[in-house]
Design a protein around this motif. Sequence first.
Motif, PDB file in Angstrom:
ATOM      1  N   LYS A   6       0.851  10.817  12.810  1.00 23.97           N
ATOM      2  CA  LYS A   6       0.950  11.052  11.302  1.00 23.97           C
ATOM      3  C   LYS A   6       0.377  10.024  10.632  1.00 23.97           C
ATOM      4  N   LYS A   7       0.311   8.704  11.208  1.00 24.23           N
ATOM      5  CA  LYS A   7       0.021   7.687  10.530  1.00 24.23           C
ATOM      6  C   LYS A   7      -1.618   7.641  10.286  1.00 24.23           C
TER       7      LYS A   7
ATOM      8  N   ASP B  91      -3.557   0.219  17.416  1.00 22.96           N
ATOM      9  CA  ASP B  91      -4.287  -0.319  16.275  1.00 22.96           C
ATOM     10  C   ASP B  91      -5.881  -0.399  16.368  1.00 22.96           C
TER      11      ASP B  91
ATOM     12  N   GLY C  29      -1.960   6.042  18.579  1.00 23.72           N
ATOM     13  CA  GLY C  29      -1.173   5.184  17.729  1.00 23.72           C
ATOM     14  C   GLY C  29      -1.393   3.694  18.085  1.00 23.72           C
TER      15      GLY C  29
ATOM     16  N   LEU D 259       3.124   8.787  15.953  1.00 19.66           N
ATOM     17  CA  LEU D 259       2.290   8.032  15.386  1.00 19.66           C
ATOM     18  C   LEU D 259       0.792   8.701  14.813  1.00 19.66           C
TER      19      LEU D 259
END
Lengths: 174, 174
Positions: A152-153, A33, A31, A150
Amino acid sequence: MPKIVVLRLGHRPQRDKRVTTHVALVARAFGADGIILTTRDPAIERSVNKVTELWGGPFFIRSGESWRKTVQDWRSEGGSVLHLTMYGLPVDEVLPRLQGKDLLVVVGAEKVPGEIFEFADFNVAVTNQPHSEVGALAVLLYRIFSGFKLEKKLLGGRLMITPSDKGKKVKKAP
Amino acid sequence: MPKIVVLRLGHRPQRDKRVTTHVALVARAFGADGIILTTRDPAIERSVNKVTELWGGPFFIRSGESWRKTVQDWRSEGGSVLHLTMYGLPVDEVLPRLQGKDLLVVVGAEKVPGEIFEFADFNVAVTNQPHSEVGALAVLLYRIFSGFKLEKKLLGGRLMITPSDKGKKVKKAP
């Protein structure tokens, strides 16, 4: 959602290729960035970008950037710096103070410059035992995000896995 | 306390030296009892044993043992086999079924033989994303032991760290 970016120090392209790739893929899967390498390495950029293209993002990788400037820029935008080190304070103790903060997570390959301990807002240990920056980063991100949600993002990949008790089930993402 | 041993498959001494060392050190730091490599590699045995001598144990490493025989022996003693794979069932779903079981945790380097999926009692994924067997093992052991408390069982080392918010504090173990 606070931003989390990993800063990989002292990567040596020949020697650290595989471990740095693991660091980058853990950052993505758990997760973060993106990841910044202080050493320029277009080969790792390509291989990580390929994973993101296949399995989803967003996730960025950049290389060949000064750690000092990265830290200064991050700070000037209000973010905090967390240095993962076996000498630091236990992650469970520090965790409540990380809530809601944008974090630059510094992980070293070879010995990190001593200044990093001073620059960091948090020197954090995932156990005070020698092990692996890959394992430490995985558990840190797992703790920060309170689990795997995260994952899932990650969107827009071409492939996805259907979890299975036997064998490999991969399908095209919708 | 159930026994946990890691079985590392397909280790290639040149290429995987550093990642396999990370796997072994994560196994030790997060509370496994030992690690077995299917490929013989005395250099890794020495470097892992040196960490155990300095930082505490017990933790064993053996190399050059057949995976098939290791799995069979483990089974005949009543243990279960858990294969870590991105294709498996989510660790959170499987976790309750692992309670109290002796586990042989299989982690592959190169592609693992397809039979492993069949041999395993549990095919477990730490996220269904491609990342790192090091990160996956760290989070799995962290989840199995509900935290870091196993670190406290490491005894008899010569050095220990005093957790610190700045710098490195290492002392001789009492």
